[in-house]
Design a protein around this motif. Structure first.
Motif, PDB file in Angstrom:
ATOM      1  N   LYS A   1      94.034 -13.142  14.054  1.00 39.99           N
ATOM      2  CA  LYS A   1      93.848 -13.289  15.505  1.00 39.99           C
ATOM      3  C   LYS A   1      92.372 -13.547  15.849  1.00 39.99           C
ATOM      4  CE  LYS A   1      97.756 -10.304  16.772  1.00 39.99           C
ATOM      5  NZ  LYS A   1      98.661 -11.403  17.173  1.00 39.99           N
ATOM      6  N   PHE A   2      91.598 -13.956  14.838  1.00 42.52           N
ATOM      7  CA  PHE A   2      90.172 -14.264  15.013  1.00 42.52           C
ATOM      8  C   PHE A   2      89.334 -13.038  15.409  1.00 42.52           C
ATOM      9  CE2 PHE A   2      92.575 -18.160  16.144  1.00 42.52           C
ATOM     10  CZ  PHE A   2      92.182 -18.957  15.081  1.00 42.52           C
ATOM     11  N   ALA A   3      89.840 -11.846  15.077  1.00 44.26           N
ATOM     12  CA  ALA A   3      89.139 -10.607  15.437  1.00 44.26           C
ATOM     13  C   ALA A   3      88.502  -9.960  14.208  1.00 44.26           C
ATOM     14  CB  ALA A   3      90.118  -9.632  16.088  1.00 44.26           C
ATOM     15  N   LEU A   4      87.367  -9.328  14.406  1.00 49.67           N
ATOM     16  CA  LEU A   4      86.717  -8.583  13.324  1.00 49.67           C
ATOM     17  C   LEU A   4      87.412  -7.237  13.174  1.00 49.67           C
ATOM     18  CD1 LEU A   4      84.368  -8.299  11.268  1.00 49.67           C
ATOM     19  CD2 LEU A   4      82.979  -7.370  13.127  1.00 49.67           C
ATOM     20  N   ARG A   5      87.721  -6.846  11.927  1.00 47.28           N
ATOM     21  CA  ARG A   5      88.404  -5.596  11.653  1.00 47.28           C
ATOM     22  C   ARG A   5      87.481  -4.625  10.930  1.00 47.28           C
ATOM     23  NH1 ARG A   5      93.930  -6.092  12.365  1.00 47.28           N
ATOM     24  NH2 ARG A   5      93.776  -3.804  12.241  1.00 47.28           N
ATOM     25  N   GLY A   6      87.794  -3.360  11.028  1.00 46.74           N
ATOM     26  CA  GLY A   6      86.970  -2.315  10.432  1.00 46.74           C
ATOM     27  C   GLY A   6      86.819  -2.443   8.920  1.00 46.74           C
ATOM     28  N   THR A   7      87.919  -2.756   8.228  1.00 49.95           N
ATOM     29  CA  THR A   7      87.851  -2.844   6.762  1.00 49.95           C
ATOM     30  C   THR A   7      86.869  -3.923   6.313  1.00 49.95           C
ATOM     31  OG1 THR A   7      89.814  -4.238   6.936  1.00 49.95           O
ATOM     32  CG2 THR A   7      90.165  -1.950   6.254  1.00 49.95           C
TER      33      THR A   7
END
Lengths: 473, 473
Positions: free
Chosen positions: A209-215
Motif C-alpha cells: 500500500k506504499f506505506a512504511l512499516r515498522g519491521t
C-alpha cells in the motif's frame, strides 16, 4: 496612493477578484504558453515615472491571466491542493495593511499570542496529545514558512541533539556517521532537508500500500548500527504526495522511542483530514513523535503560507535556532507569563501575521464547516474511483482514502504517458502524473472547493475521450 | 462565502483598511498589554459552527488593534523598516485570490517569468553587473522567503562548493575545518545561518565607523590558514542593523577573489538606496561577490516577504538545492528557451506569486518615485540629527548616512537605559536600542511613509521631555 485612492482601487480589486471567481469555469485550467512567452509582453526595464492604476489593471488579463495555471479552476486536479478561501483572503488583506511581524513578542504581541491560541485550537481539533499544546506543558506550535521548513527544522534540531550526546567527538565526526530514514514514497522535501543538514538519508521500501512499516525500519536500524552508523531521525508520512499512502505510525512510533530516534511526522495533506473523527486513526501513535506537521494551506482553506508545526518540548528546537542580538532583546515580557519569541522556532526573523487568517477561517467556517468540506472532497474522489472502475480499460493504482485517485490504463508506461500528453493538449482539465516502483500513473485530485460532482464527471469524460482516441489509433 | 458575499465583505475590509490608515496617527504606536493578555479575550477552542463576518469584524478593534505594534504609525521608529504600500497590497490581494505557486515553471508560468523579469528590472535599477541578470549570462535572481533564507542559501551553497573541492576527505572532515567570516556588527541572521550550516564563523572587529575593513579580513584569513583551517565564506554588510555601517566592499572583494572565498553581500536595508545614483557607490565592488541580497520589503515599498537574492552562476545554488521528483518534473519547458524552476533556488517548494506586487509597485511608483521616497527619508533623518546635535546633552553615535540616527545622552549606559524606559512608558513614540562595543544607545529610524517632518520634531520633543525629567530627578 493615499488612503482614499486605495478605497477606490481596492474596491476595484475586490470586484476584479469577485468577477474572476465568478468566471473561473470559463478559463483554461492551464495556459497555452511556451517558456519565454512573457519577454515580448512587458518592457525590459522599470518605468522611470509612475503609471496609473488603470494602466496596471488593463494588463491583468493580457499578461497575468494569459500565463497562469488556474489553481482555482474546478478542472484543476494536479499535484496536491493549495487552499485559498475568501475568509483567509480577508485576513491576509488586513495583515498586509498592518504589516506587524511577530518575530518576537514585543514586535507584535497580538500576532504572537493569536498564533499561540490558533496553534492550540488546531491541536485540539486534531486531538493531539496535551504535550503539543502551549496550554499543556513544555510544547507548542508555530506557523512555518513551508512544510520544507518544518522538516528542515525538525532534522537540524535532531542533529543538534545527537551531536550534543557525543561530546568526545567533533561535530564532523558525528555527522559522518549520522543516518536518517524515510520511505521511498516520502516527499522530495525530506531528502532536500537531509541534504541541507548534510546528513545521509535512507529511503526505505514500502509495503503493497506504499506505506512504511515498522519491521522495515527496525531492520534498517539494526543493519546500520552494525555498520557503526548512528541512526537519529525518522520522517514518517501521513499521506504521501504520489498516492496518499499512510505510513504505519503505530508501528514506527514505539521503535523510535526504543531506539531513541527523533520521529517527525509529515502529515501535510492527509493530516488535515484528522479533524474528522473518522480519519483521526491515521495519526494514532502521534504521541511517539517529537515533531508533527500539517499544512492547513492544503486542505483547511487557509491561504499559504500556513504550515502548522508542533514540538513536544520547545527547548529542543529553540536551542539550535536561537541567536541573541541586542536589537531583538525582550523589553517587557515578564509578569509570570512567558510568551514565545517565534524567531527562535525557525529560520526567518521577519514573518507574517499568519494567525489572523487562521482565526478568520476557523471562526467563519467553524470546525463542522471544515469537516464537511473534507468529507465532500472524499466523496467526490470516491465518485471518480467508481467511474474508473466501471471502465475495464483502466485500473486503480492505490487505495482511495482521500481526495486523490491514482489510476492508469492497463497498459505500459509509454501508453499512459501518451494518454497524459493527449489530455494535456486538450487543455480541458489539468492533472499530473507520478511513478512508484517503476509504474507510471495519472493522479486526479479534488484540489479546490469550486469542484463539484459534475466536474468529476466532466473530467472523466475528457479522459475517456482521449483514451478512445489513443486506443483506436 | 460565495463570490458575491466576498464582494460585500471585501469592500468592507477595503473600507476598514482605508479608515485604519486614515486614523493611524491617533493610535498608540505600541500597545499597553502584558504577556498573556489575549487568553482572556478569546475562547480556548474553535467554534463548532461557523460565525458571521460581522462577528469577526466586530472583534478587530477589541482583539487585534488592542495588542498590535503599529508599524504603520508615523511615530513608529523602531528596528529597521518593514515596508507596506497600497500598490503592493493590491498585488497581494490578487495573488491571494489566485494562489498559483511558481515553484516550477509548469506550476505557474507567468509567476515564474514575471519573477525573472522583475529581478532583472531591479538588478538594472541597482546597476548590478551583467552577470547577475538572467538576460546577462549564467546568473539571475529570485525572491527568498527572508534575508535569513538568502544568507542561509549562500552559505550552504558555498559549503557544497568547498566540500566538493576536497574529494579525498569526508564531508565531516572538511566541515570541522571550515571557517566563515562576518563583522561583529553583522545581523544575527548571519551567525544563525552559520549555526544551521554547522560551520564556525568569526565575527571580526570593525573600524571606528563600525565597518569591516580589508586588512582585518586578510589578517584573519592568514591566521586561520596557519591553524590549518579552511576559510570559505565572507558575509559583508551594506547597512548594518545597529548603525547602518557600510562594510568596505572595494577592499573586501579583491581579497575574497584572491583567496577564493565566496563573498555574499547582505545589503537588506541600505542596498535599497542604491537605486539612487548618489548612494550606488556603497556597493562598489559588488562584481566580486558571488551572491547579493537586498530586501525590497524594507525600503522599496513592497510588502514582505520580498527578499531579493542574486547569484552570478545559477548552477552554484541549484546543485545543492535540487532534488528530483516525478511529480515535479517539467512537462513542456523546451523550445530553446530555458526558464528557471525556482524550487531549486531555495528551501521552499510552494511559494507565493511574489513578482506580482513587485510589478505593481515598480510601475505605480516608477523608479523616480521610489528614489524620491528614499531621499525624503534621508532628509528627515538629517533633520533629526540636527535636532540632536543642537542639544549639548546628547551625542550622535554613528555617521548618519541613511534613515537611521543612533544617539545617546552623554552619560553612562544605565542613564540611557533609563531614558529609553521612560520614553517607552510615555507610549507616544516607539524606538529601540542597540549596543556596540559596550556602548548602549538609542536608534531612531524613519520607518514608514506616513512619517513627516512634523513627526520628527514631535519625536524629538518627546525625547527631550523625558530627558528633562530624567536629568532633573
Amino acid at each position: 496612493m493615499d488612503p482614499e485612492e486605495f478605497r477606490r482601487c481596492g474596491t476595484d480589486m475586490v470586484n476584479y477578484i469577485t468577477d474572476y471567481m465568478d468566471t473561473i469555469r470559463s478559463r483554461l485550467p492551464f495556459p497555452d504558453v511556451q517558456p519565454g512567452f512573457l519577454r515580448e509582453q512587458i518592457p525590459d526595464e522599470a518605468p522611470f515615472h509612475g503609471e496609473s492604476w488603470e494602466n496596471v489593471k488593463n494588463d491583468l488579463e493580457r499578461v497575468v491571466m494569459k500565463g497562469l495555471n488556474q489553481w482555482r479552476s474546478p478542472h484543476f486536479h494536479a499535484f496536491l491542493p493549495i487552499a485559498s478561501s475568501f475568509p483567509a483572503l480577508l485576513g491576509d488583506m488586513l495583515a498586509g495593511a498592518m504589516i506587524s511581524s511577530p518575530g518576537t513578542w514585543t514586535s507584535n504581541p497580538v500576532g504572537t499570542e493569536l498564533e499561540v491560541s490558533m496553534m492550540d485550537w488546531l491541536a485540539k481539533m486534531l486531538q493531539l496529545p496535551q504535550q503539543f499544546l502551549f496550554s499543556g506543558g513544555k510544547g507548542g506550535g508555530c506557523i512555518q514558512a513551508s512544510a520544507d521548513d518544518a522538516t528542515f527544522v525538525a532534522i537540524i534540531s535532531a542533529r543538534a541533539k545527537v551531536i550534543k550526546q557525543f561530546k568526545d567527538k567533533t561535530k564532523g565526526q558525528v555527522l559522518d556517521k549520522l543516518i536518517a530514514y524515510t520511505s521511498e514514497e516520502a516527499h522530495s522535501s525530506v531528502e532536500k532537508a537531509a541534504h541541507l543538514a548534510l546528513v545521509e538519508i535512507r529511503c526505505l521500501e514500502t509495503d503493497d500500500k506504499f506505506a512504511l512499516r515498522g519491521t522495515t525500519l527496525a531492520a534498517a536500524i539494526r543493519e546500520d548500527r552494525k555498520k557503526g552508523l548512528i541512526p537519529f531521525f525518522v520522517c514518517a508520512t501521513v499521506g504521501t504526495t504520489s498516492t496518499c499512502a499512510i505510513d504505519n505510525i503505530s508501528e514506527i512510533g514505539p521503535i523510535c522511542e526504543e531506539e531513541d530516534l527523533w520521529l517527525h511526522i509529515d502529515a501535510v495533506y492527509a493530516g488535515c483530514a484528522c479533524i474528522c473523527p473518522e480519519y483521526r486513526p491515521w495519526i494514532n501513535g502521534v504521541e511517539y513523535s517529537t515533531t508533527f506537521s500539517i499544512n492547513p494551506h492544503k486542505w483547511l482553506h487557509i491561504n499559504p503560507p500556513c504550515s502548522a508545526f508542533w514540538v513536544k518540548d520547545q527547548e529542543l528546537i529553540n536551542e539550535p535556532l536561537s541567536v541573541d542580538a541586542m536589537y531583538l532583546r525582550v523589553r517587557s515580557a515578564s509578569n509570570g507569563v512567558t510568551m514565545p519569541d517565534f524567531r527562535n522556532w525557525h529560520v526567518q526573523l521577519t514573518r507574517p501575521f499568519g494567525a489572523l487568517k487562521m482565526w478568520f477561517v476557523f471562526r467563519m467556517f467553524g470546525v463542522h464547516g471544515l469537516q464537511e468540506r473534507i468529507r465532500k472532497d472524499m466523496a467526490m474522489a470516491k465518485e471518480f474511483e467508481a467511474l474508473v472502475l466501471a471502465d475495464s480499460r483502466f485500473e486503480i493504482v492505490a487505495d482511495v482514502v482521500s481526495g486523490l485517485v491514482c489510476f492508469r490504463l492497463k497498459g505500459d508506461n509509454a501508453q499512459n504517458e501518451k494518454l497524459l500528453s493527449m489530455i494535456d493538449k486538450s487543455r480541458r482539465i489539468c492533472i499530473t502524473p507520478s511513478i512508484s516502483r517503476g509504474i507510471f500513473y495519472l493522479r486526479f485530485c479534488i484540489s479546490v472547493y469550486t469542484t463539484e460532482s459534475r466536474d468529476v464527471v466532466f473530467a472523466w469524460e475528457v479522459i475517456q475521450h482521449e483514451a478512445d482516441a489513443l486506443l483506436s489509433s
